[in-house]
Design a protein around this motif. Sequence first.
Motif, short mmCIF file in Angstrom:
data_model
loop_
_atom_site.label_atom_id
_atom_site.label_comp_id
_atom_site.label_asym_id
_atom_site.label_seq_id
_atom_site.Cartn_x
_atom_site.Cartn_y
_atom_site.Cartn_z
N SER A 270 111.52 -28.11 73.56
CA SER A 270 112.67 -27.84 74.42
C SER A 270 112.35 -26.92 75.60
CB SER A 270 113.83 -27.26 73.60
OG SER A 270 113.43 -26.04 72.98
N ASN A 271 111.41 -26.00 75.41
CA ASN A 271 111.04 -25.08 76.49
C ASN A 271 110.02 -25.67 77.45
OD1 ASN A 271 112.72 -23.02 75.51
ND2 ASN A 271 111.12 -22.27 74.13
N ASN A 272 109.51 -26.85 77.11
CA ASN A 272 108.46 -27.47 77.93
C ASN A 272 108.90 -28.73 78.65
OD1 ASN A 272 107.32 -26.37 75.16
ND2 ASN A 272 105.74 -25.99 76.68
N ILE A 273 110.04 -29.29 78.25
CA ILE A 273 110.39 -30.64 78.71
C ILE A 273 110.90 -30.67 80.15
CG2 ILE A 273 112.78 -30.60 77.82
CD1 ILE A 273 110.33 -33.57 77.59
N LYS A 274 111.60 -29.63 80.60
CA LYS A 274 112.20 -29.65 81.94
C LYS A 274 111.11 -29.75 83.01
CE LYS A 274 115.60 -27.37 84.85
NZ LYS A 274 116.54 -26.22 85.00
N ASN A 275 111.28 -30.74 83.90
CA ASN A 275 110.36 -30.99 85.02
C ASN A 275 108.95 -31.38 84.57
OD1 ASN A 275 112.29 -30.46 87.06
ND2 ASN A 275 111.97 -28.27 86.80
N SER A 276 108.80 -31.77 83.31
CA SER A 276 107.47 -32.14 82.82
C SER A 276 107.10 -33.56 83.23
CB SER A 276 107.44 -32.03 81.29
OG SER A 276 108.38 -32.92 80.71
N LYS A 277 105.81 -33.79 83.25
CA LYS A 277 105.26 -35.13 83.47
C LYS A 277 104.76 -35.62 82.12
CE LYS A 277 101.57 -37.42 86.07
NZ LYS A 277 100.33 -37.17 86.85
N CYS A 278 105.30 -36.76 81.66
CA CYS A 278 105.03 -37.23 80.30
C CYS A 278 104.34 -38.59 80.30
CB CYS A 278 106.33 -37.35 79.51
SG CYS A 278 107.30 -35.82 79.42
N LEU A 279 103.58 -38.82 79.23
CA LEU A 279 102.91 -40.10 79.01
C LEU A 279 103.29 -40.62 77.64
CD1 LEU A 279 100.74 -42.28 79.73
CD2 LEU A 279 99.04 -40.74 78.71
N ASP A 280 103.84 -41.84 77.59
CA ASP A 280 104.22 -42.48 76.33
C ASP A 280 103.19 -43.59 76.07
OD1 ASP A 280 105.50 -43.50 74.12
OD2 ASP A 280 107.47 -43.58 75.04
N CYS A 281 102.25 -43.31 75.16
CA CYS A 281 101.05 -44.17 75.03
C CYS A 281 101.31 -45.52 74.37
CB CYS A 281 99.99 -43.42 74.23
SG CYS A 281 99.26 -42.04 75.10
N PHE A 282 102.22 -45.61 73.44
CA PHE A 282 102.60 -46.87 72.80
C PHE A 282 104.10 -46.98 72.95
CE2 PHE A 282 98.66 -45.61 70.84
CZ PHE A 282 97.95 -46.79 70.63
#
Length: 196
Positions: free
Chosen positions: A47-59
Amino acid sequence: MKNKIFKNNKIKIIAGILKSQVIKIQQNCLLKPTKNIVKETLFNWISNNIKNSKCLDCFAGSGSLGIEAISRSARFVTFIESNVNIVKKLIANLIRLNIYYKAKVIQTNILEWIQKKGHPYDIIFIDPPFNQKIVNIIINYLDKNNWTHNYSLIYIEQLKNKKKLRAPLNWFVYKQKTSGNVLYYLILKDVNKNLK
Protein backbone atom coordinates in the motif's frame (compact mmCIF):
# COMPACT_ATOMS: atom_id res chain seq x y z
CA MET A 1 -7.65 -24.88 -12.86
CA LYS A 2 -10.96 -23.13 -12.35
CA ASN A 3 -11.53 -20.95 -9.33
CA LYS A 4 -14.66 -20.31 -7.25
CA ILE A 5 -14.34 -16.53 -7.63
CA PHE A 6 -15.35 -16.97 -11.28
CA LYS A 7 -19.00 -16.20 -10.47
CA ASN A 8 -20.86 -15.22 -13.64
CA ASN A 9 -17.50 -15.02 -15.44
CA LYS A 10 -16.51 -11.90 -13.48
CA ILE A 11 -13.81 -10.86 -11.02
CA LYS A 12 -14.63 -7.92 -8.74
CA ILE A 13 -12.09 -5.14 -8.22
CA ILE A 14 -11.54 -4.82 -4.47
CA ALA A 15 -10.56 -1.19 -3.86
CA GLY A 16 -9.52 2.12 -5.36
CA ILE A 17 -11.09 4.23 -8.11
CA LEU A 18 -12.56 1.13 -9.78
CA LYS A 19 -13.85 -0.47 -6.56
CA SER A 20 -16.75 -2.92 -7.14
CA GLN A 21 -16.41 -2.77 -10.92
CA VAL A 22 -15.77 -6.09 -12.62
CA ILE A 23 -13.27 -7.72 -14.94
CA LYS A 24 -15.18 -9.86 -17.40
CA ILE A 25 -13.58 -13.16 -18.28
CA GLN A 26 -14.23 -16.20 -20.42
CA GLN A 27 -14.36 -19.60 -18.82
CA ASN A 28 -10.85 -20.81 -19.55
CA CYS A 29 -9.00 -23.55 -17.69
CA LEU A 30 -5.73 -21.73 -18.40
CA LEU A 31 -6.65 -18.91 -16.03
CA LYS A 32 -5.67 -19.16 -12.36
CA PRO A 33 -6.64 -15.83 -10.80
CA THR A 34 -5.35 -14.78 -7.41
CA LYS A 35 -7.96 -15.36 -4.69
CA ASN A 36 -9.53 -12.22 -3.22
CA ILE A 37 -8.23 -12.93 0.29
CA VAL A 38 -4.69 -13.26 -1.10
CA LYS A 39 -5.07 -10.17 -3.30
CA GLU A 40 -6.24 -8.10 -0.31
CA THR A 41 -3.20 -9.14 1.71
CA LEU A 42 -0.85 -8.42 -1.18
CA PHE A 43 -2.17 -4.91 -1.71
CA ASN A 44 -2.04 -4.21 2.02
CA TRP A 45 1.63 -5.18 1.89
CA ILE A 46 2.39 -2.81 -0.97
CA SER A 47 0.00 0.00 0.00
CA ASN A 48 2.88 2.42 0.65
CA ASN A 49 4.54 1.57 -2.67
CA ILE A 50 1.68 1.37 -5.16
CA LYS A 51 0.95 5.09 -5.76
CA ASN A 52 2.60 6.31 -8.99
CA SER A 53 4.42 3.00 -9.35
CA LYS A 54 5.38 1.35 -12.61
CA CYS A 55 4.26 -2.30 -12.55
CA LEU A 56 4.88 -5.42 -14.61
CA ASP A 57 2.33 -8.27 -14.68
CA CYS A 58 4.34 -11.21 -16.04
CA PHE A 59 1.54 -13.76 -16.57
CA ALA A 60 -1.33 -11.33 -16.91
CA GLY A 61 -4.23 -13.70 -17.63
CA SER A 62 -7.40 -11.83 -16.65
CA GLY A 63 -5.29 -8.82 -15.68
CA SER A 64 -6.68 -8.97 -12.13
CA LEU A 65 -3.46 -7.94 -10.35
CA GLY A 66 -2.46 -5.23 -12.80
CA ILE A 67 -5.95 -3.74 -12.99
CA GLU A 68 -6.19 -3.73 -9.19
CA ALA A 69 -2.85 -1.88 -9.15
CA ILE A 70 -4.18 0.76 -11.56
CA SER A 71 -7.33 1.11 -9.48
CA ARG A 72 -5.10 1.84 -6.48
CA SER A 73 -3.18 4.61 -8.30
CA ALA A 74 -0.32 2.80 -10.01
CA ARG A 75 1.02 5.09 -12.74
CA PHE A 76 1.38 2.42 -15.44
CA VAL A 77 1.16 -1.35 -15.86
CA THR A 78 2.70 -3.54 -18.56
CA PHE A 79 0.72 -6.76 -19.03
CA ILE A 80 2.50 -9.76 -20.60
CA GLU A 81 0.32 -12.64 -21.81
CA SER A 82 1.01 -15.27 -24.48
CA ASN A 83 -2.54 -16.46 -25.24
CA VAL A 84 -4.11 -14.39 -28.03
CA ASN A 85 -7.73 -14.88 -26.90
CA ILE A 86 -6.93 -13.91 -23.31
CA VAL A 87 -5.06 -10.85 -24.60
CA LYS A 88 -8.11 -9.73 -26.60
CA LYS A 89 -10.34 -10.06 -23.54
CA LEU A 90 -7.85 -8.18 -21.38
CA ILE A 91 -7.65 -5.29 -23.85
CA ALA A 92 -11.45 -5.15 -24.02
CA ASN A 93 -11.63 -4.91 -20.22
CA LEU A 94 -9.02 -2.15 -20.06
CA ILE A 95 -10.94 -0.15 -22.68
CA ARG A 96 -14.31 -0.73 -20.98
CA LEU A 97 -12.87 0.36 -17.61
CA ASN A 98 -11.35 3.44 -19.28
CA ILE A 99 -7.81 2.69 -18.09
CA TYR A 100 -6.18 1.58 -21.34
CA TYR A 101 -4.10 4.79 -21.37
CA LYS A 102 -2.37 3.53 -18.19
CA ALA A 103 -1.54 0.15 -19.68
CA LYS A 104 0.43 -1.65 -22.33
CA VAL A 105 -0.55 -5.20 -23.31
CA ILE A 106 2.07 -7.33 -25.01
CA GLN A 107 1.28 -10.74 -26.46
CA THR A 108 4.49 -12.70 -26.05
CA ASN A 109 6.30 -15.33 -23.99
CA ILE A 110 7.60 -13.68 -20.82
CA LEU A 111 10.78 -15.78 -20.85
CA GLU A 112 11.70 -14.42 -24.27
CA TRP A 113 10.68 -10.83 -23.52
CA ILE A 114 12.82 -10.39 -20.39
CA GLN A 115 16.00 -11.71 -22.04
CA LYS A 116 16.55 -8.29 -23.60
CA LYS A 117 17.75 -5.28 -21.62
CA GLY A 118 14.86 -3.43 -20.04
CA HIS A 119 13.85 -0.42 -17.97
CA PRO A 120 13.25 -0.98 -14.24
CA TYR A 121 9.84 -1.61 -12.71
CA ASP A 122 8.88 -0.77 -9.14
CA ILE A 123 6.52 -3.71 -8.57
CA ILE A 124 6.47 -7.00 -10.50
CA PHE A 125 3.76 -9.66 -10.25
CA ILE A 126 4.71 -13.27 -11.00
CA ASP A 127 1.69 -15.56 -10.76
CA PRO A 128 2.32 -18.31 -13.32
CA PRO A 129 0.95 -21.80 -13.58
CA PHE A 130 2.52 -23.34 -10.50
CA ASN A 131 5.99 -23.96 -11.88
CA GLN A 132 8.76 -22.94 -9.52
CA LYS A 133 11.54 -23.56 -12.02
CA ILE A 134 10.07 -20.90 -14.33
CA VAL A 135 9.84 -18.42 -11.44
CA ASN A 136 13.52 -18.83 -10.59
CA ILE A 137 14.53 -18.30 -14.21
CA ILE A 138 12.31 -15.22 -14.57
CA ILE A 139 13.62 -13.56 -11.42
CA ASN A 140 17.21 -14.09 -12.48
CA TYR A 141 16.55 -12.53 -15.91
CA LEU A 142 14.67 -9.61 -14.33
CA ASP A 143 17.61 -8.96 -12.02
CA LYS A 144 20.30 -9.45 -14.64
CA ASN A 145 18.72 -7.45 -17.48
CA ASN A 146 17.86 -4.20 -15.72
CA TRP A 147 14.12 -4.83 -15.18
CA THR A 148 14.52 -3.99 -11.48
CA HIS A 149 16.07 -1.20 -9.42
CA ASN A 150 17.56 -1.27 -5.94
CA TYR A 151 14.21 -1.34 -4.09
CA SER A 152 11.96 -3.19 -6.51
CA LEU A 153 9.34 -5.56 -5.07
CA ILE A 154 8.42 -8.88 -6.69
CA TYR A 155 5.25 -10.74 -5.75
CA ILE A 156 5.26 -14.53 -6.18
CA GLU A 157 2.65 -17.26 -5.74
CA GLN A 158 3.52 -20.96 -5.50
CA LEU A 159 2.19 -24.21 -4.07
CA LYS A 160 3.35 -24.36 -0.46
CA ASN A 161 4.68 -27.91 -0.77
CA LYS A 162 7.19 -26.77 -3.40
CA LYS A 163 10.72 -25.66 -2.57
CA LYS A 164 10.94 -21.92 -2.04
CA LEU A 165 12.78 -20.11 -4.80
CA ARG A 166 16.41 -19.21 -4.55
CA ALA A 167 16.47 -15.43 -4.80
CA PRO A 168 19.46 -13.79 -6.48
CA LEU A 169 22.10 -11.97 -4.41
CA ASN A 170 20.72 -8.84 -2.67
CA TRP A 171 17.13 -10.10 -2.71
CA PHE A 172 15.34 -11.35 0.39
CA VAL A 173 11.85 -12.36 1.50
CA TYR A 174 10.12 -9.25 2.85
CA LYS A 175 6.59 -10.60 3.49
CA GLN A 176 5.17 -14.13 3.41
CA LYS A 177 1.87 -15.88 4.09
CA THR A 178 -0.12 -19.00 3.17
CA SER A 179 -3.73 -19.47 2.12
CA GLY A 180 -4.90 -23.05 1.69
CA ASN A 181 -2.29 -24.78 -0.44
CA VAL A 182 -0.81 -21.51 -1.72
CA LEU A 183 2.35 -19.83 -0.43
CA TYR A 184 2.63 -16.21 -1.50
CA TYR A 185 5.27 -13.66 -0.71
CA LEU A 186 7.10 -10.49 -1.62
CA ILE A 187 10.80 -10.38 -2.23
CA LEU A 188 12.63 -7.09 -2.02
CA LYS A 189 15.79 -6.00 -3.78
CA ASP A 190 17.93 -4.10 -1.30
CA VAL A 191 21.62 -3.76 -2.07
CA ASN A 192 22.24 -2.44 1.44
CA LYS A 193 19.92 -4.94 3.17
CA ASN A 194 18.97 -2.18 5.56
CA LEU A 195 15.18 -2.59 5.65
CA LYS A 196 13.98 -4.21 8.87
